[in-house]
Design a protein around this motif. Structure first.
Motif, PDB file in Angstrom:
ATOM      1  N   PRO A  74      40.771  54.287  57.289  1.00 44.46           N
ATOM      2  CA  PRO A  74      41.881  54.204  56.341  1.00 44.46           C
ATOM      3  C   PRO A  74      42.332  52.762  56.132  1.00 44.46           C
ATOM      4  CG  PRO A  74      42.233  55.971  57.940  1.00 44.46           C
ATOM      5  CD  PRO A  74      41.076  55.168  58.441  1.00 44.46           C
ATOM      6  N   PHE A  75      42.933  52.512  54.967  1.00 39.99           N
ATOM      7  CA  PHE A  75      43.378  51.153  54.668  1.00 39.99           C
ATOM      8  C   PHE A  75      44.569  51.178  53.713  1.00 39.99           C
ATOM      9  CE2 PHE A  75      40.013  52.362  51.719  1.00 39.99           C
ATOM     10  CZ  PHE A  75      40.538  52.039  50.469  1.00 39.99           C
ATOM     11  N   LEU A  76      45.405  50.156  53.832  1.00 40.22           N
ATOM     12  CA  LEU A  76      46.501  49.938  52.900  1.00 40.22           C
ATOM     13  C   LEU A  76      45.946  49.334  51.615  1.00 40.22           C
ATOM     14  CD1 LEU A  76      49.030  48.351  55.405  1.00 40.22           C
ATOM     15  CD2 LEU A  76      49.442  50.480  54.166  1.00 40.22           C
ATOM     16  N   TRP A  77      46.515  49.703  50.496  1.00 46.13           N
ATOM     17  CA  TRP A  77      46.074  49.113  49.236  1.00 46.13           C
ATOM     18  C   TRP A  77      46.255  47.600  49.244  1.00 46.13           C
ATOM     19  CZ3 TRP A  77      48.269  52.612  44.737  1.00 46.13           C
ATOM     20  CH2 TRP A  77      47.757  53.917  44.887  1.00 46.13           C
ATOM     21  N   SER A  78      47.276  47.140  49.939  1.00 43.04           N
ATOM     22  CA  SER A  78      47.583  45.709  49.955  1.00 43.04           C
ATOM     23  C   SER A  78      46.495  44.890  50.655  1.00 43.04           C
ATOM     24  CB  SER A  78      48.926  45.472  50.641  1.00 43.04           C
ATOM     25  OG  SER A  78      48.897  45.961  51.977  1.00 43.04           O
ATOM     26  N   GLU A  79      45.611  45.551  51.402  1.00 43.64           N
ATOM     27  CA  GLU A  79      44.545  44.847  52.104  1.00 43.64           C
ATOM     28  C   GLU A  79      43.368  44.521  51.184  1.00 43.64           C
ATOM     29  OE1 GLU A  79      43.380  47.430  55.244  1.00 43.64           O
ATOM     30  OE2 GLU A  79      45.330  47.402  56.241  1.00 43.64           O
ATOM     31  N   LEU A  80      43.338  45.118  50.005  1.00 46.00           N
ATOM     32  CA  LEU A  80      42.193  44.989  49.118  1.00 46.00           C
ATOM     33  C   LEU A  80      42.196  43.658  48.368  1.00 46.00           C
ATOM     34  CD1 LEU A  80      42.246  48.568  47.576  1.00 46.00           C
ATOM     35  CD2 LEU A  80      40.701  47.716  49.346  1.00 46.00           C
ATOM     36  N   GLU A  81      40.983  43.176  48.114  1.00 40.40           N
ATOM     37  CA  GLU A  81      40.830  42.017  47.258  1.00 40.40           C
ATOM     38  C   GLU A  81      40.827  42.520  45.819  1.00 40.40           C
ATOM     39  OE1 GLU A  81      37.621  38.418  46.402  1.00 40.40           O
ATOM     40  OE2 GLU A  81      37.510  39.594  48.250  1.00 40.40           O
ATOM     41  N   VAL A  82      41.785  42.054  45.032  1.00 37.41           N
ATOM     42  CA  VAL A  82      41.991  42.583  43.685  1.00 37.41           C
ATOM     43  C   VAL A  82      41.458  41.609  42.644  1.00 37.41           C
ATOM     44  CG1 VAL A  82      43.698  43.385  42.013  1.00 37.41           C
ATOM     45  CG2 VAL A  82      44.015  43.861  44.447  1.00 37.41           C
ATOM     46  N   THR A  83      40.553  42.092  41.810  1.00 32.87           N
ATOM     47  CA  THR A  83      40.013  41.287  40.723  1.00 32.87           C
ATOM     48  C   THR A  83      41.043  41.211  39.595  1.00 32.87           C
ATOM     49  OG1 THR A  83      39.052  43.203  39.602  1.00 32.87           O
ATOM     50  CG2 THR A  83      37.699  42.110  41.281  1.00 32.87           C
ATOM     51  N   PRO A  84      40.891  40.276  38.657  1.00 35.93           N
ATOM     52  CA  PRO A  84      41.815  40.222  37.513  1.00 35.93           C
ATOM     53  C   PRO A  84      41.862  41.544  36.745  1.00 35.93           C
ATOM     54  CG  PRO A  84      40.565  38.182  37.656  1.00 35.93           C
ATOM     55  CD  PRO A  84      39.969  39.117  38.670  1.00 35.93           C
ATOM     56  N   ALA A  85      40.698  42.192  36.588  1.00 37.34           N
ATOM     57  CA  ALA A  85      40.669  43.476  35.881  1.00 37.34           C
ATOM     58  C   ALA A  85      41.449  44.531  36.655  1.00 37.34           C
ATOM     59  CB  ALA A  85      39.225  43.931  35.675  1.00 37.34           C
ATOM     60  N   ALA A  86      41.269  44.549  37.971  1.00 37.97           N
ATOM     61  CA  ALA A  86      41.998  45.510  38.793  1.00 37.97           C
ATOM     62  C   ALA A  86      43.494  45.204  38.785  1.00 37.97           C
ATOM     63  CB  ALA A  86      41.462  45.492  40.219  1.00 37.97           C
ATOM     64  N   GLN A  87      43.853  43.939  38.724  1.00 39.22           N
ATOM     65  CA  GLN A  87      45.257  43.566  38.662  1.00 39.22           C
ATOM     66  C   GLN A  87      45.901  44.125  37.397  1.00 39.22           C
ATOM     67  OE1 GLN A  87      47.096  42.031  41.038  1.00 39.22           O
ATOM     68  NE2 GLN A  87      48.839  42.510  39.715  1.00 39.22           N
ATOM     69  N   ARG A  88      45.168  44.092  36.293  1.00 40.06           N
ATOM     70  CA  ARG A  88      45.681  44.670  35.045  1.00 40.06           C
ATOM     71  C   ARG A  88      45.848  46.186  35.187  1.00 40.06           C
ATOM     72  NH1 ARG A  88      42.071  40.818  32.934  1.00 40.06           N
ATOM     73  NH2 ARG A  88      40.424  42.373  32.612  1.00 40.06           N
ATOM     74  N   LEU A  89      44.928  46.800  35.928  1.00 37.50           N
ATOM     75  CA  LEU A  89      45.049  48.237  36.192  1.00 37.50           C
ATOM     76  C   LEU A  89      46.341  48.539  36.933  1.00 37.50           C
ATOM     77  CD1 LEU A  89      44.291  51.185  36.957  1.00 37.50           C
ATOM     78  CD2 LEU A  89      42.743  50.251  38.667  1.00 37.50           C
ATOM     79  N   PHE A  90      46.620  47.785  37.997  1.00 40.47           N
ATOM     80  CA  PHE A  90      47.829  48.028  38.782  1.00 40.47           C
ATOM     81  C   PHE A  90      49.089  47.754  37.961  1.00 40.47           C
ATOM     82  CE2 PHE A  90      45.129  47.237  42.719  1.00 40.47           C
ATOM     83  CZ  PHE A  90      45.108  48.572  43.073  1.00 40.47           C
ATOM     84  N   GLU A  91      49.045  46.723  37.121  1.00 41.09           N
ATOM     85  CA  GLU A  91      50.199  46.431  36.274  1.00 41.09           C
ATOM     86  C   GLU A  91      50.429  47.555  35.278  1.00 41.09           C
ATOM     87  OE1 GLU A  91      49.210  42.678  34.580  1.00 41.09           O
ATOM     88  OE2 GLU A  91      49.648  41.535  36.414  1.00 41.09           O
ATOM     89  N   ASP A  92      49.348  48.071  34.725  1.00 41.18           N
ATOM     90  CA  ASP A  92      49.446  49.202  33.796  1.00 41.18           C
ATOM     91  C   ASP A  92      50.010  50.419  34.515  1.00 41.18           C
ATOM     92  OD1 ASP A  92      49.232  50.707  31.531  1.00 41.18           O
ATOM     93  OD2 ASP A  92      47.044  50.826  31.520  1.00 41.18           O
ATOM     94  N   ALA A  93      49.543  50.661  35.737  1.00 41.57           N
ATOM     95  CA  ALA A  93      50.029  51.800  36.514  1.00 41.57           C
ATOM     96  C   ALA A  93      51.526  51.680  36.789  1.00 41.57           C
ATOM     97  CB  ALA A  93      49.259  51.891  37.830  1.00 41.57           C
ATOM     98  N   THR A  94      51.960  50.469  37.117  1.00 43.86           N
ATOM     99  CA  THR A  94      53.384  50.249  37.377  1.00 43.86           C
ATOM    100  C   THR A  94      54.214  50.525  36.128  1.00 43.86           C
ATOM    101  OG1 THR A  94      52.861  48.582  39.054  1.00 43.86           O
ATOM    102  CG2 THR A  94      55.090  48.559  38.156  1.00 43.86           C
ATOM    103  N   GLN A  95      53.697  50.093  34.979  1.00 43.81           N
ATOM    104  CA  GLN A  95      54.418  50.322  33.721  1.00 43.81           C
ATOM    105  C   GLN A  95      54.510  51.803  33.384  1.00 43.81           C
ATOM    106  OE1 GLN A  95      52.379  47.951  30.793  1.00 43.81           O
ATOM    107  NE2 GLN A  95      52.960  46.002  31.768  1.00 43.81           N
ATOM    108  N   HIS A  96      53.594  52.592  33.947  1.00 39.78           N
ATOM    109  CA  HIS A  96      53.632  54.041  33.734  1.00 39.78           C
ATOM    110  C   HIS A  96      54.401  54.761  34.835  1.00 39.78           C
ATOM    111  CE1 HIS A  96      50.562  53.273  30.695  1.00 39.78           C
ATOM    112  NE2 HIS A  96      50.725  54.509  30.285  1.00 39.78           N
TER     113      HIS A  96
END
Length: 243
Positions: A90-112
């Protein structure tokens, strides 16, 4: 009641509730509500080929976000999903290396309206099938990390309970998949891609004789008369993914 006793009782109540739930969809709602999470997702993934598929997914995410996630092809860049079907711990999401594309995904998710913190629990069962249980919450990361430490042992057991529930939902009470070993699944995978014994032995670094032995034992376990039948049955049971 002290915190340890409360955590134990909460786990036991949730465990029993999941056992008696009608299906996985009801189970993840029970888990979400019991631990006051924002969302819970169960995803049965593929195995040998390390390719992500969505043959069986249940989530509490709102339908509008699920539709957007699929339409935008986020499953191709989602680091939680990509890492979740390849890791074993198991792992925390915060441990992941986030690409710029993935960062946009997380920002989109937050906006939703999705939570900013998460915890992923990979599952590998005795047949080598992979699943992922992902917990999501709208909580500062430091508070979430402390909560994960407090509950992670219980969440791991509950995640396996969800996987058992999913197998029953898919196959009935008797799981039709035999416990193939890793090498047996790998040999079947490469055979499904048209590789001969000699090719498989080179790819896996084993002898031709050993490759034949693994395929033969896999065929016996699958109760098939020949290798093509064994391949077809392994694919139907999602033990291999020849893509």
């Amino acid at each position: 009641m002290d915190e340890k006793t409360y955590a134990r009782e909460l786990f036991e109540q949730t465990f029993v509730a999941i056992q008696h739930a009608t299906d996985v969809a009801a189970s993840i709602i029970l888990l979400r509500d019991a631990y006051k999470l924002s969302h819970v997702t169960y995803h049965m993934a593929q195995t040998i080929a390390s390719r992500i598929d969505a043959p069986f997914v249940r989530t509490t995410y709102p339908p509008n976000w699920v539709s957007r996630y699929l339409q935008q092809g986020y499953f191709n860049i989602d680091p939680v999903l990509i890492e979740g079907v390849s890791r074993s711990l198991p792992f925390l999401w915060s441990e992941l290396e986030v690409t710029p594309a993935a960062q946009r995904l997380f920002e989109d998710a937050t906006q939703h309206g999705l939570g900013i913190s998460g915890y992923a629990i990979p599952i590998i069962d005795r047949c080598g099938r992979r699943a992922l249980v992902s917990l999501n919450i709208d909580m500062p990361q430091d508070q979430w990390s402390a909560l994960v430490v407090h509950y992670r042992a219980h969440w791991l057991e509950l995640a396996h309970g969800l996987h058992t529930k999913a197998l029953v939902e898919l196959y009935g009470k008797e799981d039709p998949a035999p416990p193939l070993g890793r090498r047996e699944r790998e040999c079947l995978h490469w055979a499904a891609l048209g590789k001969e014994y000699k090719d498989i032995s080179c790819i896996l670094g084993i002898s031709d004789h050993t490759a034949r032995g693994y395929l033969k034992s896999a065929r016996f376990k699958l109760s098939c008369a020949n290798i093509p039948q064994a391949i077809a049955k392994a694919i139907s049971l999602r033990l291999i993914n020849p893509v």
